[in-house]
Design an enzyme around this catalytic site. Structure first.
Site, short mmCIF file in Angstrom:
data_model
loop_
_atom_site.label_atom_id
_atom_site.label_comp_id
_atom_site.label_asym_id
_atom_site.label_seq_id
_atom_site.Cartn_x
_atom_site.Cartn_y
_atom_site.Cartn_z
N GLU A 1 18.70 65.77 40.38
CA GLU A 1 19.22 65.57 39.02
C GLU A 1 18.67 66.65 38.10
OE1 GLU A 1 19.47 61.19 37.81
OE2 GLU A 1 17.88 61.20 39.30
N LYS B 1 13.91 64.63 39.29
CA LYS B 1 14.48 64.86 37.96
C LYS B 1 14.20 66.29 37.53
CE LYS B 1 15.09 60.35 37.17
NZ LYS B 1 16.43 59.79 37.12
N ASP C 1 12.61 54.06 42.43
CA ASP C 1 13.87 54.16 41.70
C ASP C 1 14.99 54.71 42.59
OD1 ASP C 1 15.20 53.85 39.14
OD2 ASP C 1 15.37 56.04 39.10
N ASP D 1 24.36 48.43 45.19
CA ASP D 1 23.79 49.78 45.19
C ASP D 1 24.99 50.68 45.02
OD1 ASP D 1 22.97 52.35 45.81
OD2 ASP D 1 21.36 51.63 47.09
N HIS D 2 25.15 51.26 43.82
CA HIS D 2 26.42 51.92 43.55
C HIS D 2 26.65 53.13 44.46
CE1 HIS D 2 23.88 54.31 40.81
NE2 HIS D 2 24.74 55.27 41.06
N HIS E 1 18.78 53.96 47.12
CA HIS E 1 19.90 54.88 47.36
C HIS E 1 19.70 55.76 48.61
CE1 HIS E 1 21.12 53.52 43.52
NE2 HIS E 1 20.41 54.34 42.81
N ARG F 1 23.26 36.63 24.30
CA ARG F 1 22.74 35.82 23.19
C ARG F 1 23.33 36.22 21.84
NH1 ARG F 1 16.77 37.39 23.91
NH2 ARG F 1 17.98 39.29 24.00
N LYS G 1 20.37 46.50 40.51
CA LYS G 1 19.03 47.01 40.82
C LYS G 1 18.22 47.05 39.53
CE LYS G 1 18.29 51.79 40.23
NZ LYS G 1 18.18 53.16 40.57
N LYS H 1 30.50 54.86 46.74
CA LYS H 1 31.09 56.20 46.61
C LYS H 1 32.03 56.48 47.77
CE LYS H 1 27.38 58.30 43.93
NZ LYS H 1 28.14 58.79 42.78
P1 NAP Z 1 20.44 46.25 28.35
O1 NAP Z 1 21.29 47.27 27.67
O2 NAP Z 1 19.05 46.05 27.87
O3 NAP Z 1 21.23 44.87 28.30
C1 NAP Z 1 20.62 43.66 28.62
C2 NAP Z 1 21.62 42.55 28.40
O4 NAP Z 1 21.00 41.30 28.67
C3 NAP Z 1 22.14 42.49 26.98
O5 NAP Z 1 23.53 42.25 27.03
C4 NAP Z 1 21.41 41.29 26.39
O6 NAP Z 1 22.23 40.75 25.40
C5 NAP Z 1 21.31 40.39 27.61
N1 NAP Z 1 20.24 39.42 27.52
C6 NAP Z 1 18.92 39.64 27.33
N2 NAP Z 1 18.25 38.46 27.30
C7 NAP Z 1 19.17 37.48 27.49
C8 NAP Z 1 19.10 36.07 27.57
N3 NAP Z 1 17.95 35.41 27.44
N4 NAP Z 1 20.24 35.39 27.78
C9 NAP Z 1 21.42 36.03 27.90
N5 NAP Z 1 21.55 37.37 27.85
C10 NAP Z 1 20.44 38.09 27.63
O7 NAP Z 1 20.32 46.53 29.90
P2 NAP Z 1 21.36 47.32 30.84
O8 NAP Z 1 21.00 48.77 30.79
O9 NAP Z 1 22.74 46.92 30.53
O10 NAP Z 1 20.93 46.81 32.28
C11 NAP Z 1 21.27 45.53 32.79
C12 NAP Z 1 20.76 45.44 34.22
O11 NAP Z 1 21.36 46.45 34.98
C13 NAP Z 1 19.26 45.66 34.36
O12 NAP Z 1 18.77 44.88 35.43
C14 NAP Z 1 19.16 47.13 34.73
O13 NAP Z 1 17.98 47.43 35.45
C15 NAP Z 1 20.39 47.28 35.59
N6 NAP Z 1 20.93 48.65 35.68
C16 NAP Z 1 21.31 49.30 34.55
C17 NAP Z 1 21.84 50.57 34.64
C18 NAP Z 1 22.32 51.33 33.44
O14 NAP Z 1 22.82 52.44 33.61
N7 NAP Z 1 22.21 50.80 32.24
C19 NAP Z 1 21.95 51.18 35.90
C20 NAP Z 1 21.56 50.48 37.04
C21 NAP Z 1 21.05 49.20 36.91
P3 NAP Z 1 21.71 39.95 24.13
O15 NAP Z 1 20.59 40.71 23.54
O16 NAP Z 1 22.94 39.88 23.28
O17 NAP Z 1 21.31 38.63 24.63
#
Ligand code: NAP
Length: 483
Positions: free
Chosen positions: A216, A331, A235, A177-178, A240, A51, A148, A182
């Site tokens: 961890e 953790k 989690d 599932d990363h 995993h 967005r 996930k 591996k």
């Molecule tokens: P994040 O940093 O909160 O990013 C969320 C993203 O969604 C942002 O780019 C946001 O961008 C976008 N977004 C939110 N509402 C939106 C909408 N209505 N339309 C379009 N885009 C929208 O989250 P994240 O950590 O990257 O995680 C993303 C997913 O991966 C989640 O399901 C999380 O559980 C999973 N995950 C993350 C990690 C990790 O290490 N971060 C690891 C495993 C899994 P805008 O605000 O610009 O719209």
């Protein structure tokens, strides 16, 4: 040894959530590395979608900061980075509204593979799937990648599966599932099914027990609020550890093909016995000097969520009857390490008499750090003094065998994204697998939630609560110390 890079076909990859943390730290730096290796062809494009109001140049600058920060220095090639960035576009799209969808449609090309990475909260999966279809952006050949957590229980996982199924066939859905990406995890299949050596011994007759540890050193820190709603079971175990358990315990598939492998994994999950309360230990880390306790990190002084779990699992089938698989993850533990240890039984009769402290063979598969495997074997202690026995590791680590796994071997995200482009689902979870895993974990979680079960406190930097040690001691066994 330089790994062989086979370029994939040209693609348009749309990353919904392109401005988010996961895209910044993992997905986009990973794609740069695949570009650098020559695997991502010049005719490909990456389209960030979110967005945030910005143009493609601003998004490219954001991608560059991710590469600067998260790619090793020796892989930073400014010319290659510039060329990589020229493949990147940005489009402002609202998953919940009408904004941006026609712009995205205009950007997409015919004649290339179309993939859509849903790197957003799961609550947006349905909206994205629906709008991709309504706007005629995705077709029957397109692929979607979902992150996930895939649900928080069986009911929510089913709801997610059905909302995706309204618009995409199962063969188009890639649930990441990363752990499955591996190198060592895949090597586990190669070792088990590529050699005749192990498989005849891979059963309850010869294996005493198996330990799967994902440990961890970090706490839940900044993501305490999120973590507190899930805990170690949701989690880590449900996804995993369960995947590792499946690969270690499954029957040989008829061939290395996505559905053949996933059918066998599913059979393992369905053969898991319900785990009684006495075989589960839940823990929560205490404060450590200035370091906060779990409850402070979680922002809830009364939290009953577990930051550690250990459990004894039984796979009820002919191969594994009587051989337990112990799982533990947590953790703020002593070490950051993930490993699977296959502990073989002692030889049925010792011709050397009773040897003090002698144990059977152990095959250790290390996932991190320092991916590799080693097999502990018993040998004669060198020198005079008669037949004294000792154990030594027969090292099968990649470092020695293939000149290091580090440099040329893609990390899990890189590999998995390229598998999406290749259309290979072997290392992704199928919908029925995810549901079966929740069907197994749900009753345990419900039981402790209904009973108000309170996790046992443990010291930061320890191996977890005392109850975890007792879980194995009770069975005349002990956890391996992971380093
Ligand atoms: P994040 O940093 O909160 O990013 C969320 C993203 O969604 C942002 O780019 C946001 O961008 C976008 N977004 C939110 N509402 C939106 C909408 N209505 N339309 C379009 N885009 C929208 O989250 P994240 O950590 O990257 O995680 C993303 C997913 O991966 C989640 O399901 C999380 O559980 C999973 N995950 C993350 C990690 C990790 O290490 N971060 C690891 C495993 C899994 P805008 O605000 O610009 O719209």
């Amino acid at each position: 040894m330089v790994s062989r890079v086979i370029p994939v076909d040209p693609f348009d990859l749309v990353i919904f959530g392109g401005t988010g943390d996961l895209a910044h730290r993992k997905i986009l730096p990973g794609l740069y590395l695949r570009y650098l290796s020559g695997q991502m062809p010049e005719g490909s494009r990456i389209i960030g979608a979110a967005r945030t109001e910005q143009d493609s140049d601003a998004f490219r600058a954001f991608v560059k900061t991710g590469i600067d920060e998260f790619v090793a220095e020796d892989k930073q090639d400014s010319e290659a980075v510039e060329r990589f960035l020229s493949h990147i576009e940005y489009v402002r799209v609202d998953a919940k509204g009408t904004d941006g969808w026609s712009d995205l449609k205009d950007l997409m090309r015919d004649g290339v593979i179309k993939a859509f990475y849903f790197s957003v909260a799961p609550s947006l999966f349905g909206d994205l799937a629906e709008r991709l279809h309504l706007n005629g952006i995705a077709d029957g050949e397109s692929r979607i990648v979902v992150e996930k957590p895939f649900g928080r229980d069986l009911a929510s996982a089913k709801a997610l599966n059905s909302v995706l199924a309204e618009h995409f066939d199962e063969t188009q859905i890639y649930r990441i599932d990363h752990y499955l990406g591996k190198e060592t995890v895949q090597n586990l299949m190669a070792v088990r099914f590529g050699n005749i050596l192990f498989e005849p011994l891979w059963n309850a007759q010869y294996i005493d027990h198996i330990q799967i540890t994902v440990s961890e050193t970090v706490g839940v820190g900044g993501r305490g609020g999120y973590y507190d709603k899930s805990g170690a079971m949701r989690d880590m175990v449900q996804n995993h550890l369960m995947q590792l358990l499946c690969l270690i315990a499954m029957e040989p598939p008829a061939q290395f093909d996505p559905d053949a492998v996933r059918d066998e994994k599913l059979k393992v999950i369905r053969a898991l016995d319900p785990v009684p309360s006495k075989d589960i230990v839940r823990g929560q880390y205490r404060a450590d000097g200035d370091e906060p306790a779990y409850r402070e990190d979680a922002g809830d002084p009364n939290s009953h969520t577990e930051s550690f779990i250990a459990m004894k699992v039984q796979v009820s089938n002919w191969r594994w009857s009587g051989t337990p698989i112990y799982l533990r993850t947590g953790k703020k533990l002593r070490a950051r390490a993930s490993e699977i240890a296959v502990v073989f039984k002692d030889p049925p009769h010792s011709i050397f008499g009773v040897q003090e402290g002698r144990r059977g063979n152990v095959l250790v598969i290390r996932l991190q750090p320092d991916e590799g495997m080693n097999l502990r074997v018993t040998i004669k202690e060198p020198g005079p003094g008669g037949m004294r026995l000792m154990e030594v590791p027969l090292d099968m680590s990649f470092a020695d065998a293939v000149g290091g796994a580090g440099d040329d071997v893609p990390d899990a995200y890189e590999r998995l994204i390229m598998d999406v482009i290749r259309g290979n689902q072997t290392l992704f979870m199928r919908g029925d697998e995810v549901e079966a895993a929740w069907a197994w974990t749900d009753p345990m979680i419900n039981r402790w939630e209904d009973n108000g079960d309170i996790p046992e406190p443990y010291d930061a930097g320890s191996s977890g609560p005392d109850g975890s040690l007792a879980l194995l001691v009770r069975d005349g066994r002990r956890w391996r110390e992971v380093k």
